[in-house]
Design a protein around this motif. Structure first.
Motif, PDB file in Angstrom:
ATOM      1  N   CYS A   8      39.441  49.483  43.899  1.00 49.07           N
ATOM      2  CA  CYS A   8      40.579  48.693  43.438  1.00 49.07           C
ATOM      3  C   CYS A   8      40.706  47.453  44.315  1.00 49.07           C
ATOM      4  O   CYS A   8      40.662  47.536  45.544  1.00 49.07           O
ATOM      5  N   SER A  10      43.395  45.689  44.497  1.00 46.90           N
ATOM      6  CA  SER A  10      44.770  45.594  44.964  1.00 46.90           C
ATOM      7  C   SER A  10      45.011  46.448  46.213  1.00 46.90           C
ATOM      8  O   SER A  10      45.462  45.951  47.232  1.00 46.90           O
ATOM      9  N   SER A  29      42.078  52.106  35.174  1.00 44.36           N
ATOM     10  CA  SER A  29      43.024  51.604  36.161  1.00 44.36           C
ATOM     11  C   SER A  29      42.929  52.474  37.409  1.00 44.36           C
ATOM     12  O   SER A  29      42.470  53.616  37.358  1.00 44.36           O
ATOM     13  N   CYS A  30      43.375  51.949  38.501  1.00 42.37           N
ATOM     14  CA  CYS A  30      43.342  52.668  39.778  1.00 42.37           C
ATOM     15  C   CYS A  30      44.272  53.879  39.711  1.00 42.37           C
ATOM     16  O   CYS A  30      45.444  53.737  39.337  1.00 42.37           O
ATOM     17  N   THR A  36      44.487  47.152  37.438  1.00 37.66           N
ATOM     18  CA  THR A  36      43.337  47.158  36.538  1.00 37.66           C
ATOM     19  C   THR A  36      42.203  46.248  36.992  1.00 37.66           C
ATOM     20  O   THR A  36      41.188  46.148  36.312  1.00 37.66           O
ATOM     21  N   LEU A  38      39.267  46.050  39.075  1.00 34.54           N
ATOM     22  CA  LEU A  38      38.392  46.986  39.774  1.00 34.54           C
ATOM     23  C   LEU A  38      37.004  46.397  39.914  1.00 34.54           C
ATOM     24  O   LEU A  38      36.557  45.637  39.060  1.00 34.54           O
TER      25      LEU A  38
END
Length: 70
Positions: A8, A10, A29-30, A36, A38
């Motif tokens: 991820c 983020s 998604s993580c 999202t 990645l």
């Protein structure tokens, strides 16, 4: 079946995902923060064996150091 490792962007959480299609990969998604964005890090393949009599993937006692008792 391909198993992909994602990271991820983020929260930097790294996780594995079994991906069956490009559509599924695009909707990932993580699992930690649900972001999202990645990066796919590497790929591996999951396989099944034909039973205990199937030949091991690395041979018998080959260079990888594994051994199988039949």
């Amino acid at each position: 079946m391909p198993i992909y490792v994602y990271q991820c962007q983020s929260c930097h959480h790294t996780f594995e995902e079994l991906v069956f299609s490009d559509n599924q990969a695009a909707s990932l998604s993580c699992p930690q923060c649900q972001a999202t964005v990645l990066i796919r890090k590497q790929a591996a393949f999951a396989t099944t064996s034909g039973g205990h009599d199937a030949a091991p993937a690395c041979g018998s006692g080959g260079c990888c150091g594994c051994s199988f008792d039949n």
